[in-house]
Design a protein around this motif. Structure first.
Motif, PDB file in Angstrom:
ATOM      1  N   ALA A  15       0.819  -1.206   0.000  1.00  0.00           N
ATOM      2  CA  ALA A  15       0.000   0.000   0.000  1.00  0.00           C
ATOM      3  C   ALA A  15       0.855   1.259   0.000  1.00  0.00           C
ATOM      4  N   ASP A  16       2.107   1.135   0.408  1.00  0.00           N
ATOM      5  CA  ASP A  16       3.019   2.274   0.401  1.00  0.00           C
ATOM      6  C   ASP A  16       3.634   2.423  -0.985  1.00  0.00           C
ATOM      7  N   ALA A  17       3.575   3.629  -1.532  1.00  0.00           N
ATOM      8  CA  ALA A  17       4.014   3.854  -2.910  1.00  0.00           C
ATOM      9  C   ALA A  17       5.491   3.529  -3.112  1.00  0.00           C
ATOM     10  N   ASN A  18       6.344   3.903  -2.153  1.00  0.00           N
ATOM     11  CA  ASN A  18       7.775   3.638  -2.291  1.00  0.00           C
ATOM     12  C   ASN A  18       8.068   2.141  -2.245  1.00  0.00           C
ATOM     13  N   GLN A  19       7.435   1.434  -1.319  1.00  0.00           N
ATOM     14  CA  GLN A  19       7.625  -0.013  -1.241  1.00  0.00           C
ATOM     15  C   GLN A  19       7.104  -0.702  -2.501  1.00  0.00           C
ATOM     16  N   LEU A  20       5.971  -0.232  -2.992  1.00  0.00           N
ATOM     17  CA  LEU A  20       5.391  -0.821  -4.190  1.00  0.00           C
ATOM     18  C   LEU A  20       6.306  -0.592  -5.392  1.00  0.00           C
ATOM     19  N   HIS A  21       6.815   0.612  -5.532  1.00  0.00           N
ATOM     20  CA  HIS A  21       7.734   0.917  -6.638  1.00  0.00           C
ATOM     21  C   HIS A  21       8.976   0.027  -6.558  1.00  0.00           C
ATOM     22  N   GLN A  22       9.519  -0.131  -5.377  1.00  0.00           N
ATOM     23  CA  GLN A  22      10.713  -0.963  -5.202  1.00  0.00           C
ATOM     24  C   GLN A  22      10.426  -2.421  -5.531  1.00  0.00           C
ATOM     25  N   HIS A  23       9.253  -2.898  -5.106  1.00  0.00           N
ATOM     26  CA  HIS A  23       8.911  -4.296  -5.369  1.00  0.00           C
ATOM     27  C   HIS A  23       8.723  -4.530  -6.866  1.00  0.00           C
ATOM     28  N   LEU A  24       8.058  -3.619  -7.550  1.00  0.00           N
ATOM     29  CA  LEU A  24       7.879  -3.741  -8.997  1.00  0.00           C
ATOM     30  C   LEU A  24       9.230  -3.732  -9.716  1.00  0.00           C
ATOM     31  N   THR A  25      10.108  -2.840  -9.293  1.00  0.00           N
ATOM     32  CA  THR A  25      11.451  -2.775  -9.887  1.00  0.00           C
ATOM     33  C   THR A  25      12.185  -4.086  -9.690  1.00  0.00           C
ATOM     34  N   GLN A  26      12.050  -4.654  -8.485  1.00  0.00           N
ATOM     35  CA  GLN A  26      12.699  -5.930  -8.178  1.00  0.00           C
ATOM     36  C   GLN A  26      12.147  -7.051  -9.048  1.00  0.00           C
ATOM     37  N   LEU A  27      10.819  -7.118  -9.179  1.00  0.00           N
ATOM     38  CA  LEU A  27      10.201  -8.173  -9.989  1.00  0.00           C
ATOM     39  C   LEU A  27      10.606  -8.048 -11.452  1.00  0.00           C
ATOM     40  N   LEU A  28      10.587  -6.838 -11.976  1.00  0.00           N
ATOM     41  CA  LEU A  28      10.921  -6.626 -13.390  1.00  0.00           C
ATOM     42  C   LEU A  28      12.409  -6.847 -13.659  1.00  0.00           C
ATOM     43  N   SER A  29      13.232  -6.650 -12.633  1.00  0.00           N
ATOM     44  CA  SER A  29      14.677  -6.853 -12.805  1.00  0.00           C
ATOM     45  C   SER A  29      15.022  -8.315 -13.029  1.00  0.00           C
ATOM     46  N   LEU A  30      14.094  -9.216 -12.706  1.00  0.00           N
ATOM     47  CA  LEU A  30      14.310 -10.639 -12.980  1.00  0.00           C
ATOM     48  C   LEU A  30      14.386 -10.889 -14.474  1.00  0.00           C
ATOM     49  N   TYR A  31      13.906  -9.918 -15.258  1.00  0.00           N
ATOM     50  CA  TYR A  31      13.831 -10.085 -16.708  1.00  0.00           C
ATOM     51  C   TYR A  31      14.568  -8.949 -17.421  1.00  0.00           C
ATOM     52  N   ASN A  32      15.783  -8.651 -16.924  1.00  0.00           N
ATOM     53  CA  ASN A  32      16.596  -7.637 -17.596  1.00  0.00           C
ATOM     54  C   ASN A  32      16.924  -8.058 -19.022  1.00  0.00           C
ATOM     55  N   GLU A  33      17.074  -9.368 -19.205  1.00  0.00           N
ATOM     56  CA  GLU A  33      17.236  -9.888 -20.556  1.00  0.00           C
ATOM     57  C   GLU A  33      15.828 -10.140 -21.097  1.00  0.00           C
ATOM     58  N   VAL A  34      15.250  -9.112 -21.679  1.00  0.00           N
ATOM     59  CA  VAL A  34      13.847  -9.163 -22.107  1.00  0.00           C
ATOM     60  C   VAL A  34      13.681 -10.158 -23.254  1.00  0.00           C
ATOM     61  N   ALA A  35      12.658 -10.994 -23.149  1.00  0.00           N
ATOM     62  CA  ALA A  35      12.345 -11.911 -24.250  1.00  0.00           C
ATOM     63  C   ALA A  35      12.046 -11.097 -25.503  1.00  0.00           C
ATOM     64  N   LYS A  36      12.641 -11.504 -26.590  1.00  0.00           N
ATOM     65  CA  LYS A  36      12.482 -10.755 -27.829  1.00  0.00           C
ATOM     66  C   LYS A  36      11.326 -11.307 -28.654  1.00  0.00           C
ATOM     67  N   LEU A  37      10.547 -10.407 -29.212  1.00  0.00           N
ATOM     68  CA  LEU A  37       9.502 -10.779 -30.139  1.00  0.00           C
ATOM     69  C   LEU A  37       9.996 -10.513 -31.560  1.00  0.00           C
ATOM     70  N   ASP A  38       9.370 -11.136 -32.502  1.00  0.00           N
ATOM     71  CA  ASP A  38       9.688 -10.916 -33.906  1.00  0.00           C
ATOM     72  C   ASP A  38       9.468  -9.442 -34.246  1.00  0.00           C
ATOM     73  N   ASP A  39      10.487  -8.796 -34.815  1.00  0.00           N
ATOM     74  CA  ASP A  39      10.379  -7.365 -35.146  1.00  0.00           C
ATOM     75  C   ASP A  39       9.213  -7.072 -36.084  1.00  0.00           C
ATOM     76  N   ASN A  40       8.820  -8.054 -36.870  1.00  0.00           N
ATOM     77  CA  ASN A  40       7.717  -7.865 -37.810  1.00  0.00           C
ATOM     78  C   ASN A  40       6.350  -8.083 -37.160  1.00  0.00           C
ATOM     79  N   HIS A  41       6.354  -8.484 -35.885  1.00  0.00           N
ATOM     80  CA  HIS A  41       5.108  -8.739 -35.162  1.00  0.00           C
ATOM     81  C   HIS A  41       5.171  -8.026 -33.811  1.00  0.00           C
TER      82      HIS A  41
END
Length: 264
Positions: A15-41
């Motif tokens: 519920a705290d904005a700072n904690q939520l932002h940090q948690h989202l950053t942490q979760l998304l950092s698990l995927y720094n190597e972003v799965a690539k989609l076909d450039d044509n799609h």
């Protein structure tokens, strides 16, 4: 009421904005190597789970990480999920002008909503939206990953997925991200859940319809799959887990999660 307040902040996510932002950053950092989609799609939609972030957040993050390179593309999000608390026929839309989270308010596309409620399969129903979590838990991810956007939050009740597909189609354009919110099987032992969800994902990827026992958001998934086939989109699985994979989960009674990318 102009603004729909949060219903599950402090329970499904911080519920705290700072904690939520940090948690989202942490979760998304698990995927720094972003799965690539076909450039044509290019990316056009996501299928994501909707449990508490400590259970399904990493699976959802696998999908939301794809927005890193497309955050300015989407000016609107069409968010579709199943009702869990209030029974109704058709699809429910809110009269609110914005939805609130600890990260701020998200404006609704009120013009589109006004057009949608003219359809016989849609109606205003703030009561259905008031305590519903399946749409709300997607909002912090969207706020974190996108620039400014408007929201169309659509809850499904008793309705044919063909009718849901017809509702979605006119609003799913190049600047609108379609997000389908759904978990998979519910409350089976770990191994049984894994077997059920493996078969369910095979059905999703083959374009075969799911039932309510296979996914709570089966109506949204089935509707999206009709449009995927119709528009010759591509579906890419990104992550599949269940609540038993979390250190907080009970492996005797688990809920399954999967995330997909939809590209045109």
């Amino acid at each position: 009421m102009e603004v729909r307040p949060t219903a599950v902040a402090g329970r499904f996510y911080f519920a705290d904005a700072n904690q939520l932002h940090q948690h989202l950053t942490q979760l998304l950092s698990l995927y720094n190597e972003v799965a690539k989609l076909d450039d044509n799609h290019p990316l056009s939609g996501l299928i994501v789970p909707h449990a508490g972030f400590i259970f399904s957040g990493s699976t959802a993050a696998a999908a939301y990480s794809l927005l890193k390179d497309t955050k300015n593309q989407f000016k609107r999000v069409l968010l579709v999920g199943p009702n869990h608390r209030v029974a109704f026929h058709g699809c429910a839309l809110p009269k609110h002008r914005s939805f609130s989270t600890p990260l701020g308010n998200i404006p609704l596309d009120t013009r589109a909503i006004e057009h949608l409620v003219n359809d016989p399969h849609c109606h205003y129903n703030d009561h259905a939206h008031a305590e519903e979590h399946c749409l709300e838990v997607q909002l912090p991810f969207l706020q974190h990953c996108l620039s400014d956007f408007e929201l169309i939050p659509l809850l499904t009740g008793t309705v044919d997925p063909i009718d849901v597909a017809h509702l979605i189609e006119p609003y799913w354009d190049d600047t609108t991200l379609l997000v389908i919110s759904s978990d998979l099987s519910h409350f089976h032992p770990y191994e049984e859940c894994d077997d059920i969800d493996t078969k369910s994902c095979n059905k999703i990827e083959a374009g075969k319809p799911l039932t309510s026992k296979e996914a709570c958001g089966y109506l949204g998934i089935n509707a999206a799959n009709k449009l995927i086939k119709q528009q010759r989109c591509q579906l890419k699985r990104l992550s599949r887990t269940n609540s038993g994979d979390s250190p907080h989960g009970d492996r005797n009674k688990v809920v399954g999660y999967v995330s997909y990318a939809i590209s045109r």
